[in-house]
Design a protein around this motif. Structure first.
Motif, PDB file in Angstrom:
ATOM      1  N   HIS A   7       0.847  -1.191   0.000  1.00 39.70           N
ATOM      2  CA  HIS A   7       0.000   0.000   0.000  1.00 39.70           C
ATOM      3  C   HIS A   7       0.888   1.248   0.000  1.00 39.70           C
ATOM      4  CE1 HIS A   7      -3.431   2.548   0.620  1.00 39.70           C
ATOM      5  NE2 HIS A   7      -2.837   3.102   1.653  1.00 39.70           N
ATOM      6  N   SER A   8       1.865   1.274   0.915  1.00 38.53           N
ATOM      7  CA  SER A   8       2.759   2.429   0.959  1.00 38.53           C
ATOM      8  C   SER A   8       4.140   2.031   1.459  1.00 38.53           C
ATOM      9  CB  SER A   8       2.181   3.536   1.840  1.00 38.53           C
ATOM     10  OG  SER A   8       2.020   3.066   3.159  1.00 38.53           O
ATOM     11  N   VAL A   9       5.126   2.785   0.993  1.00 42.43           N
ATOM     12  CA  VAL A   9       6.502   2.598   1.441  1.00 42.43           C
ATOM     13  C   VAL A   9       7.066   3.959   1.837  1.00 42.43           C
ATOM     14  CG1 VAL A   9       6.915   0.562  -0.009  1.00 42.43           C
ATOM     15  CG2 VAL A   9       7.530   2.830  -0.873  1.00 42.43           C
ATOM     16  N   MET A  10       8.114   3.926   2.645  1.00 39.67           N
ATOM     17  CA  MET A  10       8.757   5.162   3.092  1.00 39.67           C
ATOM     18  C   MET A  10      10.250   5.066   2.796  1.00 39.67           C
ATOM     19  SD  MET A  10       9.030   6.700   6.972  1.00 39.67           S
ATOM     20  CE  MET A  10       7.374   7.359   7.090  1.00 39.67           C
ATOM     21  N   LEU A  11      10.788   6.151   2.257  1.00 38.78           N
ATOM     22  CA  LEU A  11      12.226   6.272   2.034  1.00 38.78           C
ATOM     23  C   LEU A  11      12.781   7.259   3.054  1.00 38.78           C
ATOM     24  CD1 LEU A  11      12.144   6.684  -1.849  1.00 38.78           C
ATOM     25  CD2 LEU A  11      13.130   4.734  -0.637  1.00 38.78           C
ATOM     26  N   ILE A  12      13.836   6.865   3.762  1.00 40.89           N
ATOM     27  CA  ILE A  12      14.487   7.774   4.706  1.00 40.89           C
ATOM     28  C   ILE A  12      15.955   7.850   4.326  1.00 40.89           C
ATOM     29  CG2 ILE A  12      14.975   8.314   7.122  1.00 40.89           C
ATOM     30  CD1 ILE A  12      12.687   6.366   7.874  1.00 40.89           C
ATOM     31  N   VAL A  65       6.635  -0.869   4.225  1.00 39.33           N
ATOM     32  CA  VAL A  65       8.085  -1.046   4.186  1.00 39.33           C
ATOM     33  C   VAL A  65       8.760   0.313   4.361  1.00 39.33           C
ATOM     34  CG1 VAL A  65      10.065  -1.856   2.817  1.00 39.33           C
ATOM     35  CG2 VAL A  65       7.849  -2.987   2.582  1.00 39.33           C
ATOM     36  N   ILE A  66       9.790   0.344   5.191  1.00 46.87           N
ATOM     37  CA  ILE A  66      10.608   1.547   5.373  1.00 46.87           C
ATOM     38  C   ILE A  66      12.009   1.230   4.862  1.00 46.87           C
ATOM     39  CG2 ILE A  66      11.659   3.119   7.043  1.00 46.87           C
ATOM     40  CD1 ILE A  66       9.245   2.518   8.910  1.00 46.87           C
ATOM     41  N   PHE A  67      12.429   1.966   3.828  1.00 52.71           N
ATOM     42  CA  PHE A  67      13.802   1.842   3.329  1.00 52.71           C
ATOM     43  C   PHE A  67      14.632   2.870   4.089  1.00 52.71           C
ATOM     44  CE2 PHE A  67      11.219   0.290  -0.213  1.00 52.71           C
ATOM     45  CZ  PHE A  67      11.875  -0.897  -0.527  1.00 52.71           C
ATOM     46  N   LEU A  68      15.590   2.394   4.865  1.00 50.98           N
ATOM     47  CA  LEU A  68      16.307   3.247   5.814  1.00 50.98           C
ATOM     48  C   LEU A  68      17.799   3.298   5.518  1.00 50.98           C
ATOM     49  CD1 LEU A  68      16.322   4.807   8.570  1.00 50.98           C
ATOM     50  CD2 LEU A  68      16.562   2.563   9.672  1.00 50.98           C
ATOM     51  N   PHE A  78      20.639   3.667  12.848  1.00 51.50           N
ATOM     52  CA  PHE A  78      20.539   2.851  14.067  1.00 51.50           C
ATOM     53  C   PHE A  78      19.833   3.612  15.191  1.00 51.50           C
ATOM     54  CE2 PHE A  78      24.250   0.859  11.912  1.00 51.50           C
ATOM     55  CZ  PHE A  78      23.617  -0.346  11.627  1.00 51.50           C
ATOM     56  N   GLN A  79      20.042   4.925  15.263  1.00 54.07           N
ATOM     57  CA  GLN A  79      19.305   5.736  16.251  1.00 54.07           C
ATOM     58  C   GLN A  79      17.814   5.729  15.899  1.00 54.07           C
ATOM     59  OE1 GLN A  79      21.869   9.131  15.525  1.00 54.07           O
ATOM     60  NE2 GLN A  79      22.532   9.135  17.672  1.00 54.07           N
ATOM     61  N   VAL A  98      13.846  -2.121   5.829  1.00 53.03           N
ATOM     62  CA  VAL A  98      14.900  -2.602   4.944  1.00 53.03           C
ATOM     63  C   VAL A  98      16.022  -1.576   4.997  1.00 53.03           C
ATOM     64  CG1 VAL A  98      15.526  -3.118   2.542  1.00 53.03           C
ATOM     65  CG2 VAL A  98      13.259  -3.779   3.416  1.00 53.03           C
ATOM     66  N   MET A  99      17.200  -2.003   5.421  1.00 58.97           N
ATOM     67  CA  MET A  99      18.355  -1.106   5.413  1.00 58.97           C
ATOM     68  C   MET A  99      18.768  -0.921   3.958  1.00 58.97           C
ATOM     69  SD  MET A  99      18.504  -0.638   8.614  1.00 58.97           S
ATOM     70  CE  MET A  99      19.967   0.253   9.060  1.00 58.97           C
TER      71      MET A  99
END
Length: 136
Positions: A7-12, A65-68, A78-79, A98-99
């Protein structure tokens, strides 16, 4: 093999160009209806905290999913994970991390495995192949 649909993903990632490239790869792979991008881990954590306070919409808005990225100023990956572990159980269970990093440091890979919410470790940039193989 078709990539899994979210549905949604996040890029950080503090690098806006990396965010743009990765966003374009996700759009091209057509794996998510919504893509949230954050150039800082602090703003991403605040976003997740605020959304989790709104139970009516949190299921719809929280990313699957969060791409970090790891190496970021102010708050590194890591923080972010340390703060993520303090979020509500619903948020932690919905969002898989997901790193996504340029780090090839084996210590980073091993450290990321200590977090139960980190499901994969991928080197930048995202590729069609890495998105198709994603199993989160």
């Amino acid at each position: 093999m078709a990539a899994k649909k979210y549905h949604s993903v996040m890029l950080i990632d503090d690098n806006e160009i990396d965010n743009l490239i990765n966003q374009k790869m996700i759009e091209a792979a057509d794996i998510a209806e919504h893509i949230y991008t954050h150039t800082g881990a602090k703003s991403a954590i605040e976003f997740l905290k605020n959304v989790s306070k709104l139970p009516d919409i949190s299921k719809e808005v929280l990313p699957d999913v969060i791409f970090l990225d790891i190496d970021m100023p102010l708050m590194d990956g890591f923080q972010f994970l340390d703060e993520f572990e303090k979020l509500s159980e619903q948020t932690r269970n919905k969002c898989r991390v997901v790193m996504l990093t340029s780090s090839i440091n084996p210590q980073d890979v091993n450290k990321s495995k200590k977090y139960s919410y980190v499901k994969e470790y991928i080197n930048k940039p995202l590729s069609q192949d890495s998105l198709e193989k994603l199993e989160v």
